[in-house]
Scaffold this motif. Structure first.
Motif, PDB file in Angstrom:
ATOM      1  N   SER A   1       0.953  -1.110   0.033  1.00 29.56           N
ATOM      2  CA  SER A   1       0.040   0.200  -0.422  1.00 29.56           C
ATOM      3  C   SER A   1       1.057   1.209  -0.440  1.00 29.56           C
ATOM      4  CB  SER A   1      -0.691   0.158   1.087  1.00 29.56           C
ATOM      5  OG  SER A   1       0.019   0.284   2.064  1.00 29.56           O
ATOM      6  N   PHE A   2       0.502   1.918  -0.534  1.00 32.54           N
ATOM      7  CA  PHE A   2       1.127   3.408  -0.439  1.00 32.54           C
ATOM      8  C   PHE A   2       0.092   4.697  -0.417  1.00 32.54           C
ATOM      9  CE2 PHE A   2       0.554   2.274  -4.770  1.00 32.54           C
ATOM     10  CZ  PHE A   2      -0.042   3.673  -5.411  1.00 32.54           C
ATOM     11  N   ILE A   3       1.033   5.975  -0.063  1.00 28.83           N
ATOM     12  CA  ILE A   3      -0.032   7.159   0.218  1.00 28.83           C
ATOM     13  C   ILE A   3       0.121   7.510  -1.155  1.00 28.83           C
ATOM     14  CG2 ILE A   3       0.051   9.364   0.435  1.00 28.83           C
ATOM     15  CD1 ILE A   3       1.515   8.129   3.474  1.00 28.83           C
ATOM     16  N   ARG A   4      -0.855   8.164  -2.011  1.00 28.87           N
ATOM     17  CA  ARG A   4      -1.164   8.837  -3.192  1.00 28.87           C
ATOM     18  C   ARG A   4      -0.641  10.400  -2.566  1.00 28.87           C
ATOM     19  NH1 ARG A   4      -3.602   6.137  -6.814  1.00 28.87           N
ATOM     20  NH2 ARG A   4      -4.910   4.952  -6.949  1.00 28.87           N
ATOM     21  N   GLY A   5       0.113  11.054  -4.157  1.00 31.64           N
ATOM     22  CA  GLY A   5       0.234  12.529  -3.882  1.00 31.64           C
ATOM     23  C   GLY A   5      -1.089  13.129  -3.270  1.00 31.64           C
ATOM     24  N   ARG A   6      -1.043  13.960  -3.342  1.00 30.59           N
ATOM     25  CA  ARG A   6      -2.435  15.218  -2.646  1.00 30.59           C
ATOM     26  C   ARG A   6      -2.356  15.247  -4.595  1.00 30.59           C
ATOM     27  NH1 ARG A   6       0.251  19.727   1.449  1.00 30.59           N
ATOM     28  NH2 ARG A   6      -0.112  18.497   2.514  1.00 30.59           N
TER      29      ARG A   6
END
Length: 342
Positions: A176-181
């Motif tokens: 899982s990863f954080i999506r950029g703004r």
């Protein structure tokens, strides 16, 4: 404390005097165990509850795939005992430094890698942290400027479910990863250094689930209140899964709705029309439509609880109008003052 930390380390990647990216490697894991456990427990909780994460797996982007497989190969060696944690983390730091060197926009940061266990699953947490300046008052009431890790504004982070990765080779969502703004492309370089490929469209799966739930309650012989109760059960179940960082399981959800009509929700959702996987991560933004209606356009923003539809809020699709009974007090006050002024 909800996690058990095995190892954690921080390396620095920064520009040298010639503007080239360089690694400053720490030679041993972090030793202050209490501080490490506190930090990682906080990061685990905030990361698990963060909405809008993407999900993927180890893959390749280049034709030969060699560069993109370096991270997963080193991780495999570490998990097999052929590579120590410090050596693995040093390799990862150098891979990220090489990836960052391809771009002009990055100033580097502190690369945190940590292996920990939570609820019988092993995880590797990878994050590129930035430093933030702050002011403090010393004992003699003099001001002092300090730098500290900005843990409240992490934009480049990923978590690998090591247990799922090693147990299910067909899985496409163990990373899982954080999506950029501004969208996924902001974080492309961070995913590329790990060789991560997006494998499941979480938002699409959740929207398909919402459509299936709406069709299910509409086709059943339920009262208006029973239909809303059904939506509430789905919302509570999925929100709980999102907060725990675990997947929505359609069979488990069907059990929650077992007394909501004769037909099994699992059989209803599995008819092929909705293209639902048996398990997929929750997306809080998509789940909100079970509780609320909202929309913005033409200078108008409107939002209301779903239970008010047909009662306080009357929608007429023919005339394209919405009638609201019982205007909110603060809005009514603004409208009354404007009317008096005119």
């Amino acid at each position: 404390m909800t996690i058990t930390t095995e190892h954690a380390i921080i390396h620095e990647i920064a520009q040298d005097g010639q503007g080239q990216m360089r690694c400053r490697l720490r030679p041993q894991p972090l030793l202050n165990r209490q501080a490490v456990d506190t930090m990682l427990d906080e990061l685990h909780q905030s990361y698990s509850s963060k909405a809008g994460k993407g999900f993927g797996f180890f893959g390749t982007h280049t034709e030969d795939g060699e560069a993109n497989e370096a991270f997963s190969q080193a991780l495999t060696q570490y998990r097999n005992g052929d590579l120590g944690f410090v050596e693995f983390s040093s390799n990862a730091s150098q891979l990220l430094q090489e990836e960052l060197s391809k771009y002009d926009f990055s100033q580097g940061g502190f690369l945190l890698l940590s292996c920990y266990t939570h609820m019988a699953s092993d995880y590797l947490f990878v994050a590129l942290l930035s430093a933030k300046s702050s002011m403090t008052v010393l004992d003699d009431m003099e001001l002092s400027q300090n730098n500290h890790l900005d843990l409240n504004n992490i934009q480049l982070a990923a978590r690998i479910d090591l247990t799922e990765w090693q147990a299910d080779k067909e899985s496409r969502k163990y990373i899982s990863f954080i999506r950029g703004r501004a969208g996924r492309k902001v974080a492309d370089f961070f995913l590329d250094f790990m060789g991560c490929v997006e494998g499941i469209n979480t938002k699409a799966q959740n929207k398909s689930l919402m459509h299936a739930v709406e069709d299910f309650v509409s086709s059943s012989e339920l009262t208006k209140d029973e239909r809303q109760e059904c939506r509430n059960r789905v919302f509570d179940y999925c929100t709980e899964r999102a907060n725990e960082g675990t997947d929505i399981e359609v069979k488990d959800l069907a059990d929650e709705l077992a007394d909501q009509g004769a037909e099994s929700f699992y059989d209803f959702a599995a008819n092929g029309r909705y293209e639902l996987d048996d398990e997929f991560p929750a997306d809080k933004a998509s789940l909100r439509q079970l509780k609320k209606f909202s929309g913005t356009g033409g200078g108008v923003t409107l939002s209301f609880d779903g239970g008010h539809l047909g009662e306080r809020v009357i929608y007429d699709p023919v005339s394209d109008t919405i009638l609201i009974k019982g205007v909110p007090a603060n809005l009514k006050d603004q409208l009354d003052r404007r009317m008096k002024g005119e």
